[in-house]
Design a protein around this motif. Structure first.
Motif, PDB file in Angstrom:
ATOM      1  N   VAL A  73     -46.407 -86.982 -89.801  1.00 45.80           N
ATOM      2  CA  VAL A  73     -46.198 -86.343 -88.501  1.00 45.80           C
ATOM      3  C   VAL A  73     -47.526 -86.271 -87.768  1.00 45.80           C
ATOM      4  N   GLU A  74     -47.535 -86.727 -86.525  1.00 41.90           N
ATOM      5  CA  GLU A  74     -48.709 -86.610 -85.665  1.00 41.90           C
ATOM      6  C   GLU A  74     -48.280 -86.091 -84.300  1.00 41.90           C
ATOM      7  N   LYS A  75     -48.652 -84.877 -83.981  1.00 45.09           N
ATOM      8  CA  LYS A  75     -48.363 -84.282 -82.672  1.00 45.09           C
ATOM      9  C   LYS A  75     -46.880 -84.349 -82.315  1.00 45.09           C
ATOM     10  N   GLY A  76     -46.024 -84.055 -83.300  1.00 45.40           N
ATOM     11  CA  GLY A  76     -44.595 -83.951 -83.042  1.00 45.40           C
ATOM     12  C   GLY A  76     -43.829 -85.248 -83.132  1.00 45.40           C
ATOM     13  N   VAL A  77     -44.485 -86.374 -83.495  1.00 45.33           N
ATOM     14  CA  VAL A  77     -43.789 -87.646 -83.665  1.00 45.33           C
ATOM     15  C   VAL A  77     -44.068 -88.172 -85.064  1.00 45.33           C
ATOM     16  N   MET A  78     -43.201 -89.083 -85.546  1.00 44.49           N
ATOM     17  CA  MET A  78     -43.391 -89.719 -86.842  1.00 44.49           C
ATOM     18  C   MET A  78     -44.039 -91.085 -86.638  1.00 44.49           C
ATOM     19  N   VAL A  79     -45.072 -91.379 -87.426  1.00 43.52           N
ATOM     20  CA  VAL A  79     -45.743 -92.678 -87.337  1.00 43.52           C
ATOM     21  C   VAL A  79     -45.780 -93.316 -88.716  1.00 43.52           C
ATOM     22  N   THR A  80     -45.715 -94.648 -88.744  1.00 45.08           N
ATOM     23  CA  THR A  80     -45.742 -95.374 -90.017  1.00 45.08           C
ATOM     24  C   THR A  80     -47.149 -95.355 -90.612  1.00 45.08           C
ATOM     25  N   THR A  81     -47.206 -95.566 -91.937  1.00 44.56           N
ATOM     26  CA  THR A  81     -48.488 -95.545 -92.655  1.00 44.56           C
ATOM     27  C   THR A  81     -48.619 -96.745 -93.592  1.00 44.56           C
ATOM     28  N   GLY A  82     -47.930 -97.843 -93.256  1.00 43.20           N
ATOM     29  CA  GLY A  82     -48.049 -99.038 -94.072  1.00 43.20           C
ATOM     30  C   GLY A  82     -47.297 -98.970 -95.381  1.00 43.20           C
ATOM     31  N   GLN A  83     -46.212 -98.238 -95.404  1.00 43.72           N
ATOM     32  CA  GLN A  83     -45.398 -98.131 -96.608  1.00 43.72           C
ATOM     33  C   GLN A  83     -43.950 -98.472 -96.268  1.00 43.72           C
ATOM     34  N   THR A  84     -43.194 -98.870 -97.294  1.00 46.17           N
ATOM     35  CA  THR A  84     -41.786 -99.205 -97.116  1.00 46.17           C
ATOM     36  C   THR A  84     -40.913 -98.011 -97.506  1.00 46.17           C
ATOM     37  N   GLY A  85     -39.944 -97.676 -96.660  1.00 46.11           N
ATOM     38  CA  GLY A  85     -39.035 -96.570 -96.959  1.00 46.11           C
ATOM     39  C   GLY A  85     -38.482 -95.955 -95.688  1.00 46.11           C
ATOM     40  N   PHE A  86     -37.885 -94.803 -95.835  1.00 44.46           N
ATOM     41  CA  PHE A  86     -37.271 -94.132 -94.683  1.00 44.46           C
ATOM     42  C   PHE A  86     -38.317 -93.311 -93.936  1.00 44.46           C
ATOM     43  N   LEU A  87     -38.488 -93.644 -92.679  1.00 39.36           N
ATOM     44  CA  LEU A  87     -39.394 -92.890 -91.816  1.00 39.36           C
ATOM     45  C   LEU A  87     -38.772 -91.545 -91.429  1.00 39.36           C
ATOM     46  N   ALA A  88     -37.460 -91.503 -91.448  1.00 39.19           N
ATOM     47  CA  ALA A  88     -36.724 -90.256 -91.192  1.00 39.19           C
ATOM     48  C   ALA A  88     -35.309 -90.413 -91.735  1.00 39.19           C
ATOM     49  N   TYR A  89     -34.762 -89.300 -92.213  1.00 29.93           N
ATOM     50  CA  TYR A  89     -33.346 -89.256 -92.603  1.00 29.93           C
ATOM     51  C   TYR A  89     -32.850 -87.836 -92.367  1.00 29.93           C
ATOM     52  N   GLY A  90     -31.572 -87.600 -92.701  1.00 31.11           N
ATOM     53  CA  GLY A  90     -30.998 -86.295 -92.384  1.00 31.11           C
ATOM     54  C   GLY A  90     -30.461 -86.279 -90.959  1.00 31.11           C
ATOM     55  N   PRO A  91     -30.081 -85.135 -90.409  1.00 34.32           N
ATOM     56  CA  PRO A  91     -30.276 -83.777 -90.945  1.00 34.32           C
ATOM     57  C   PRO A  91     -29.051 -83.202 -91.666  1.00 34.32           C
ATOM     58  N   TYR A  92     -28.103 -84.054 -92.087  1.00 31.84           N
ATOM     59  CA  TYR A  92     -26.922 -83.599 -92.835  1.00 31.84           C
ATOM     60  C   TYR A  92     -26.127 -82.552 -92.059  1.00 31.84           C
ATOM     61  N   GLN A  93     -25.764 -82.896 -90.852  1.00 34.73           N
ATOM     62  CA  GLN A  93     -25.065 -81.965 -89.972  1.00 34.73           C
ATOM     63  C   GLN A  93     -23.591 -82.326 -89.848  1.00 34.73           C
ATOM     64  N   HIS A  94     -22.805 -81.333 -89.478  1.00 37.52           N
ATOM     65  CA  HIS A  94     -21.387 -81.559 -89.209  1.00 37.52           C
ATOM     66  C   HIS A  94     -21.239 -82.199 -87.828  1.00 37.52           C
ATOM     67  N   LEU A  95     -20.393 -83.217 -87.759  1.00 36.99           N
ATOM     68  CA  LEU A  95     -20.091 -83.846 -86.479  1.00 36.99           C
ATOM     69  C   LEU A  95     -18.590 -84.078 -86.389  1.00 36.99           C
ATOM     70  N   ASN A  96     -18.038 -83.796 -85.238  1.00 37.51           N
ATOM     71  CA  ASN A  96     -16.609 -83.982 -85.030  1.00 37.51           C
ATOM     72  C   ASN A  96     -16.256 -85.473 -84.921  1.00 37.51           C
ATOM     73  N   ALA A  97     -14.987 -85.774 -85.125  1.00 43.37           N
ATOM     74  CA  ALA A  97     -14.506 -87.139 -84.909  1.00 43.37           C
ATOM     75  C   ALA A  97     -14.657 -87.504 -83.437  1.00 43.37           C
ATOM     76  N   GLY A  98     -14.924 -88.796 -83.161  1.00 43.86           N
ATOM     77  CA  GLY A  98     -15.046 -89.223 -81.773  1.00 43.86           C
ATOM     78  C   GLY A  98     -15.972 -90.412 -81.632  1.00 43.86           C
ATOM     79  N   ARG A  99     -16.219 -90.789 -80.375  1.00 44.80           N
ATOM     80  CA  ARG A  99     -17.104 -91.903 -80.053  1.00 44.80           C
ATOM     81  C   ARG A  99     -18.425 -91.353 -79.531  1.00 44.80           C
ATOM     82  N   TYR A 100     -19.538 -91.948 -80.021  1.00 48.66           N
ATOM     83  CA  TYR A 100     -20.870 -91.444 -79.690  1.00 48.66           C
ATOM     84  C   TYR A 100     -21.786 -92.605 -79.289  1.00 48.66           C
TER      85      TYR A 100
END
Length: 750
Positions: A641-668
């Motif tokens: 995290v740098e000043k409220g944003v996510m930046v890469t660091t030369g590694q492989t993987g998920f830069l972000a995941y989650g937030p495991y929230q409830h969402l209703n059925a529908g189109r988004y």
């Protein structure tokens, strides 16, 4: 002359009785219009009282809180209902509560007097015996636990019916019928007063009945043919009525570590706790105790000092065991009570290890592991498997049955010793026990007065302003929900309906019946989807208003005024809702109220309003929006995290995941924002079930770099609602990506 002497004795007896009764009420703070025994439980209980009477004088379910299902009071109906009657005739709830407790304590005093008379006390000494019992700390120090205190006080009253019924077999006709009716009624009163004292009564009376069957051969036929069937029927009826009332046969049992933590330490019996008893504090023989050192909570060590009573009770048993066949029966009751009070493990000044005190201070480490105790007691099998016993998680409270047994032995000693020197000595010892029971009287009375003044201040500081912001008949949610004691009082006082309720058991039961959106709130948590759920609760018409309390609705019911400890946590929620064109936020000293603006209120639960909301506030459960990553953001495998944003660091993987929230059925519409100077097989997807189910996947691109900063966009369809939706951004070691955020915005209904 004899008539004048008889009148003088009667007057003296009356004065002694009134004096003893007055001292009892003073000690317990049960003096209407001047004091109240407690604040928290008075608020909680009279909330039920107010809700009962708003329905009808015959109602015994609360409909103002715990909505949409009517709420049963888990314990204390025998106190809440008469308090409601007193409120209807004009008493303020705090005075109605104090008057109700005073009435039941008067019954308890009379019961102790009656049992004393049955055991042989003279009419002069019976008030002394009653005062000895009703002044005991296990009663007045439990005032904060409401009807538990009253239930313990009533034990002699309950047992006076038992011994009269089991042993008074020579009377026939009407008197006998009265005993039978009383015996059928008392267990029902007991179980609707308090569950713990009901168990003391049920088990204690059964033990006493078995003992009487063994020792009184002349009663065996009567006991088998009549007393035992009536006994079983009376307690079975009481339990059946209670189960019918609360809607289930049992509560979830607690782990044995709870029983152990709240088990009675032998040092608590032998050495008084500092700040509780005037005599021992004055002599410097009390010791400080706190939950920093000991397991459980303060009630375990402030209510259980009883060595003087135990010693005199033991001497009493030895002295009268031959002249009274009941003596050994009371001794068995006493020993069984204290044995069960120990819990599953023996504790002798057993304190928390220093490492535990540091790692989990105070109430974070109330449960006690078996390896920290001296030895097992053997009663764990009862607490694990036997109905009734397995719900007695605060094991130390069994000591009340033990103290009752030793009190009855002291009464027998006082009754059996007829010689004047012996009787004067025993009266002196009983006087010492009463002195031993006393708190600091000035402090005790000031605390009781303060309880009443705090209750009255609640009306002025909280009820009055809320009455200007909430309308009678409205459905209101207090969020985030907790163990909301105060709502029990506020809801019926304001005439509103609330999902919230106070009391662990009541919260557990109410939550089962809440609307789906209400169930998605986390207890005591302001999580990323909090604002969106508040918005949908209002837009769907499930609630007319949402109150955001700055105070703790549990502890503010126990101490008022209470600091606005949650105001800072709720400010971002207020700001987010204020930015929406749909809602108005009214801020007060101790809370904020959120509701739909008048222009939209009539459209609640309409597709049009929900579409407006989905576009206006893309938050769960009808959207997701992340536009800032806090410094402690943990839902990532790589990057920083740098000043409220996510930046890469030369590694492989998920830069972000989650937030495991409830969402209703529908189109988004998914939009990922940021900047990328080099990407290779970098993508974003929308998944649920911990990644096992993928709903959409899009590549990240550098083509979108520019003023809009869009890295990826696309449509996502959810055929049903999901509780654990997440957006994952995957990067390779060679990628250079700055992730500003993302949003899932619901598309308008077709």
């Amino acid at each position: 002359m004899n008539k004048r002497l008889s009148l003088s004795r009667g007057l003296l007896t009356g004065l002694i009785t009134i004096a003893a009764w007055s001292i009892m009420l003073f000690l317990n703070g049960a003096v209407p219009f001047w004091a109240s025994p407690t604040l928290g439980q008075a608020v909680w209980t009279t909330g039920f009282s107010l809700s009962f009477i708003q329905d009808s004088l015959l109602s015994i379910h609360a409909t103002n809180f715990g909505n949409p299902s009517p709420a049963s009071i888990a314990f204390g109906l025998a106190g809440a209902y008469p308090a409601g009657i007193l409120i209807t005739i004009g008493l303020h709830p705090t005075d109605a509560y104090a008057a109700t407790v005073a009435v039941w304590l008067t019954v308890a005093f009379w019961g102790a007097w009656r049992l004393g008379r049955f055991l042989g006390l003279s009419i002069f000494l019976a008030p002394l015996g009653a005062l000895l019992w009703t002044s005991i700390p296990v009663i007045w120090a439990h005032a904060g636990y409401s009807m538990l205190s009253v239930g313990i006080a009533l034990l002699p009253f309950y047992f006076s019916i038992v011994v009269s019924f089991l042993m008074n077999i020579v009377s026939m006709g009407r008197a006998r019928l009265k005993l039978v009716i009383g015996y059928l009624a008392i267990p029902t009163i007991a179980i609707f007063m308090d569950g713990y004292s009901f168990m003391f009564f049920a088990i204690g009376s059964s033990i006493l009945g078995i003992y009487i069957f063994i020792r009184y051969k002349e009663l065996r036929v009567y006991l088998l043919k009549r007393a035992v069937p009536i006994h079983v029927f009376a307690f079975g009826l009481a339990y059946g009525l209670y189960a019918l009332y609360i809607g289930k046969a049992d509560f979830s049992p607690a782990p044995l570590d709870f029983f152990r933590g709240w088990g009675l330490d032998l040092s608590f019996i032998a050495i008084p706790t500092q700040g509780m008893l005037w005599l021992w504090d004055s002599l410097g023989l009390s010791v400080p105790r706190s939950d920093a050192q000991f397991f459980g909570d303060a009630s375990v060590w402030i209510t259980t000092f009883s060595l003087p009573l135990i010693l005199l009770g033991t001497v009493a048993w030895w002295s009268v065991r031959k002249s009274s066949r009941l003596a050994t029966g009371f001794l068995i009751l006493a020993l069984f009570g204290f044995y069960m009070a120990l819990g599953p493990s023996l504790k002798v000044d057993s304190t928390k290890p220093e490492s535990l005190q540091i790692a989990k201070p105070n109430q974070m480490s109330v449960l006690m592991p078996a390896d920290l105790a001296v030895a097992p007691t053997g009663n764990a099998v009862l607490s694990t498997y036997v109905p009734g016993f397995k719900n007695m998680r605060a094991a130390y409270r069994w000591s009340a049955l033990g103290m009752f047994g030793f009190w009855a032995l002291v009464v027998l000693l006082l009754a059996r010793k007829r010689s004047r020197p012996a009787q004067m000595l025993i009266i002196g010892l009983v006087g010492f026990l009463i002195l031993n029971n006393l708190p600091n009287l000035t402090g005790q009375w000031q605390a009781a007065e303060h309880n009443r003044s705090m209750f009255l201040a609640l009306d002025q500081d909280l009820v009055k302003p809320l009455s200007q912001d909430l309308k009678p008949g409205e459905t209101v949610a207090f969020l985030p929900y907790r163990n909301d004691f105060l709502v029990n009082y506020l809801a019926p006082k304001l005439g509103i309906r609330s999902f919230n309720v106070g009391g662990d058991k009541n919260v557990e039961e109410a939550r089962k019946h809440w609307p789906q959106i209400m169930q998605q709130f986390q207890m005591g948590q302001v999580d990323p989807g909090f604002s969106g759920r508040v918005a949908q609760l209002l837009a769907s018409g499930e609630a007319n208003a949402v109150v955001l309390p700055y105070i703790d609705m549990l502890w503010a019911a126990h101490v008022w005024p209470y600091p606005d400890k949650y105001q800072a946590d709720l400010e971002p929620v207020e700001k987010e809702l204020e930015t929406s064109k749909l809602f108005e936020v009214i801020k007060r000293q101790h809370y904020a109220v959120v509701r739909l603006k008048p222009a939209y209120a009539a459209q609640a639960d309409s597709p049009v309003l929900l579409d407006i909301l989905a576009a206006d506030m893309p938050s769960p459960p009808f959207g997701l929006k992340v536009d800032y990553f806090p410094a402690d953001f943990a839902l990532h495998q790589v990057g920083r995290v740098e000043k409220g944003v996510m930046v890469t660091t030369g590694q492989t993987g998920f830069l972000a995941y989650g937030p495991y929230q409830h969402l209703n059925a529908g189109r988004y519409r998914l939009t990922v924002k940021g900047e990328a100077s080099a990407v290779k097989n970098t993508w974003v997807d929308v998944v649920s079930h911990k990644g096992a189910r993928q709903h959409a996947k899009f590549p990240l691109s550098t083509a979108g770099n520019g003023s809009a900063g869009v890295l990826a966009t696309g449509e996502v369809s959810l055929e049903s609602s999901f509780d654990d939706l997440e957006v994952r951004v995957y990067v390779n070691a060679s990628d250079v990506v700055r992730l500003d955020g993302y949003e899932l915005v619901a598309l308008k209904s077709k």
